[in-house]
Design a protein around this motif. Structure first.
Motif, short mmCIF file in Angstrom:
data_model
loop_
_atom_site.label_atom_id
_atom_site.label_comp_id
_atom_site.label_asym_id
_atom_site.label_seq_id
_atom_site.Cartn_x
_atom_site.Cartn_y
_atom_site.Cartn_z
N MET A 1 0.95 -1.04 0.02
CA MET A 1 -0.09 -0.12 0.02
C MET A 1 0.82 1.28 -0.02
O MET A 1 0.67 2.36 -0.60
CB MET A 1 -0.93 0.00 1.14
N GLY A 2 2.14 1.23 0.67
CA GLY A 2 3.00 2.39 0.54
C GLY A 2 3.41 2.65 -0.87
O GLY A 2 3.31 3.97 -1.21
N LEU A 3 3.51 1.86 -1.67
CA LEU A 3 4.10 1.93 -3.09
C LEU A 3 2.79 2.63 -3.84
O LEU A 3 2.91 3.75 -4.37
CB LEU A 3 4.14 0.72 -3.73
N LEU A 4 1.55 2.07 -3.49
CA LEU A 4 0.27 2.67 -4.10
C LEU A 4 -0.03 4.00 -3.87
O LEU A 4 -0.52 4.93 -4.57
CB LEU A 4 -0.99 1.60 -3.84
N LEU B 1 12.82 6.22 10.35
CA LEU B 1 12.37 6.91 8.86
C LEU B 1 10.69 6.73 8.84
O LEU B 1 10.14 7.78 8.49
CB LEU B 1 13.13 6.34 7.86
N GLU B 2 10.49 5.77 8.88
CA GLU B 2 8.99 5.44 8.50
C GLU B 2 8.11 5.92 9.57
O GLU B 2 7.08 6.87 9.33
CB GLU B 2 8.86 4.02 8.53
N SER C 1 9.33 1.49 4.76
CA SER C 1 8.65 0.16 5.15
C SER C 1 9.51 -0.65 4.13
O SER C 1 9.72 -1.92 4.42
CB SER C 1 7.12 0.11 4.68
N ILE C 2 9.91 -0.44 3.22
CA ILE C 2 10.61 -1.44 2.39
C ILE C 2 11.95 -1.63 2.85
O ILE C 2 12.70 -2.60 3.02
CB ILE C 2 10.92 -0.48 0.88
N LEU C 3 12.83 -0.56 3.27
CA LEU C 3 14.06 -0.75 3.99
C LEU C 3 13.93 -1.52 5.07
O LEU C 3 14.79 -2.21 5.64
CB LEU C 3 14.39 0.82 4.39
N ILE D 1 9.74 -8.31 -1.43
CA ILE D 1 9.20 -6.87 -1.86
C ILE D 1 7.93 -7.06 -2.73
O ILE D 1 7.00 -6.55 -2.53
CB ILE D 1 10.41 -5.97 -1.96
N VAL D 2 8.43 -8.10 -3.81
CA VAL D 2 7.23 -7.98 -5.03
C VAL D 2 6.17 -8.86 -4.43
O VAL D 2 5.21 -8.24 -4.94
CB VAL D 2 7.89 -8.78 -6.17
N GLY D 3 6.36 -9.69 -3.63
CA GLY D 3 5.29 -10.57 -3.05
C GLY D 3 4.53 -9.41 -2.32
O GLY D 3 3.25 -9.52 -2.23
N ALA D 4 5.32 -8.54 -1.62
CA ALA D 4 4.40 -7.44 -0.71
C ALA D 4 3.66 -6.63 -1.70
O ALA D 4 2.48 -6.15 -1.30
CB ALA D 4 5.20 -6.81 0.22
N PHE D 5 4.07 -6.14 -2.70
CA PHE D 5 3.55 -5.17 -3.75
C PHE D 5 2.08 -6.01 -4.12
O PHE D 5 1.22 -5.37 -4.25
CB PHE D 5 4.22 -4.99 -4.84
N ILE D 6 2.30 -7.15 -4.54
CA ILE D 6 1.02 -8.16 -5.17
C ILE D 6 -0.04 -8.07 -3.92
O ILE D 6 -1.04 -7.66 -4.27
CB ILE D 6 1.54 -9.45 -5.50
N GLN D 7 0.54 -8.35 -2.65
CA GLN D 7 -0.37 -8.28 -1.63
C GLN D 7 -1.29 -6.83 -1.31
O GLN D 7 -2.46 -7.03 -1.20
CB GLN D 7 0.13 -8.76 -0.40
N GLY D 8 -0.53 -6.25 -1.25
CA GLY D 8 -1.10 -4.72 -1.08
C GLY D 8 -1.93 -4.23 -2.41
O GLY D 8 -3.08 -3.84 -2.07
#
Length: 461
Positions: free
Chosen positions: A30-33, A107-108, A138-140, A191-198
């Protein structure tokens, strides 16, 4: 049932970390979105993108809060249940965990207040910067956690020292430890798995609104952007997974053999699409592509892949469970590719949002990436058993010496009760916010504005 301390401690840690890991992938995805949504708002200045961004910030906040609360426990478990392990890896494991706290979590958290409360208090560019920093944090955070775990899978840049009869691993090169052989490919996979989940969460909510014929513009834009992210992530995962398998074959060949139920070392090794393996009879049956495992790992059908018989049986992972969890994860990944590409095609043809059956499929589909991410970690962690640090420390050797099974059982039951309550609170908050919809915030702000105007009138009089 009379379970020993090791079994109960493993169940407890598995339960707490699997519960916790429901939430970080949602936050990362969701952070990316949020960055995409808010960037589109700054570029276009269209009110719909403001509405989209502000609504999903609320969902992000609810998820972030539960993720933080559920993650604290695990750090204490290292000391209470896994003290021997903590002494052995503490000098190494502590470094990435400290980096995660300093460079990622701070940072987050530091920019989170601006993200949540700064919309009308800071300039739009500053708010977007805060959103980017929260997403980056969140990514870091994921990066440093994966680094710590990857060192356990492929330990490098260390030496073993002994003080007062206690063995421990000490870093000899910090950056070599950080970029250990499996770190970057595993980080990419996570991380890509997290992007898909969000993205699937956003699509599920968007599908709900479209089916209810509510907030249609909001829902269609949110769904479309999330669908593109999910499709790109789903297509990337097999490529990353291919590279990951090559790393596993090189550094953890017993794990790869367990993934594919391969007992005999052989060339032209098959890749199973679906099947069943029996470590007692040492046979694997099912639908397989001959030679494909050798080709994927070595780039040639003649490539030799080690079988489990190359290793002492006491060093075998639990083959049945690892085989099934790995193949179910892969099957879900293939399903994501088919689903998102078909949906993109229907979106391109302008028919996606008329296909009620497909939108209904997306409602429960939000659970599938969660399951896939959990299965990935189950495969990775059970696949390196019986080692808690590959080739250096067995899981049975890492347990605390002074803890009793009764103490672990009591804490496990309490964790289950508290986490169950926490999960239902999370579901309640999400359900409430989704039912209120994206217009609810504007209604609240209008009420505050009206109240403020009344107060100004009272003061003037």
């Amino acid at each position: 049932m009379n379970w020993d301390v090791e079994t109960l401690s493993r169940i407890q840690f598995a339960f707490t970390i699997m519960f916790h890991y429901i939430f970080p992938p949602f936050s990362i995805g969701m952070g990316l979105l949020l960055v995409i949504f808010e960037s589109l708002y700054l570029i276009t200045r269209k009110a719909i993108y403001e509405k989209i961004t502000r609504f999903w910030i609320k969902i992000f906040a609810a998820n972030f809060a539960v993720g933080v609360a559920s993650g604290i426990v695990m750090e204490f478990e290292f000391g209470t249940n896994w003290a021997t392990y903590s002494r052995f890896v503490g000098d190494i494991f502590g470094s990435p965990l400290a980096a995660e706290g300093i460079f990622a979590f701070f940072l987050e958290s530091g920019f989170l207040a601006i993200l949540l409360f700064g919309w009308n208090r800071v300039k739009p560019g500053m708010h977007l910067f805060a959103t980017i920093m929260v997403a980056l944090g969140s990514i870091l955070s994921g990066f440093w956690i994966v680094v710590a775990n990857s060192w356990q899978q492929t330990p490098v840049a260390f030496e073993i020292v002994e003080d007062f009869g206690i063995r421990r691993a000490v870093i000899t090169d910090f950056w070599e430890m950080v970029f250990n052989p499996s770190a970057m490919v595993r980080f990419s996979h996570v991380i890509v798995g997290a992007f898909i989940q969000g993205a699937f969460l956003v699509m599920s909510v968007g599908a709900y609104y479209i089916l209810k014929k509510k907030h249609l513009e909001f829902a269609k834009i949110s769904f479309s952007i999330a669908l593109m992210v999910a499709a790109m992530g789903s297509l990337a995962q097999p490529l990353i997974g291919h590279t990951h398998a090559q790393v596993v074959e090189k550094y953890q060949p017993a794990k790869l053999a367990a993934f594919e139920g391969l007992y005999e070392t052989q060339k032209n090794a098959p890749l199973y699409i679906i099947g069943w393996t029996d470590p007692v009879t040492q046979e694997t049956t099912g639908l397989a592509i001959p030679g494909m495992l050798s080709y994927l790992v070595h780039g040639t059908f003649e490539g030799e892949v080690k079988g489990l018989k190359e290793f002492p049986k006491e060093d075998w992972p639990p083959v049945k469970g690892v085989f099934q969890s790995y193949h179910l994860m892969v099957a879900l990944g293939m399903f994501f590719i088919a689903l998102t590409l078909f949906s993109l095609f229907m979106l391109w043809r302008g028919k996606l949002f008329e296909m009620t059956w497909l939108l209904k499929l997306y409602l429960p589909a939000v659970a599938l990436p969660v399951i896939a991410n959990q299965l990935g970690w189950i495969s990775a962690e059970r696949g390196r058993q019986p080692w808690i640090v590959q080739g250096l420390l067995r899981t049975s050797e890492g347990i605390s010496k002074s803890i009793t099974s009764e103490e672990v059982m009591i804490s496990l039951v309490l964790f289950m009760i508290v986490y169950t309550l926490l999960f239902f609170v999370w579901l309640y908050v999400l359900d409430r916010e989704i039912k209120h919809g994206p217009d609810h915030l504007q209604v609240i702000e209008a009420g505050f504005k009206k109240r403020s105007e009344k107060m100004d009138v009272i003061k003037t009089n």
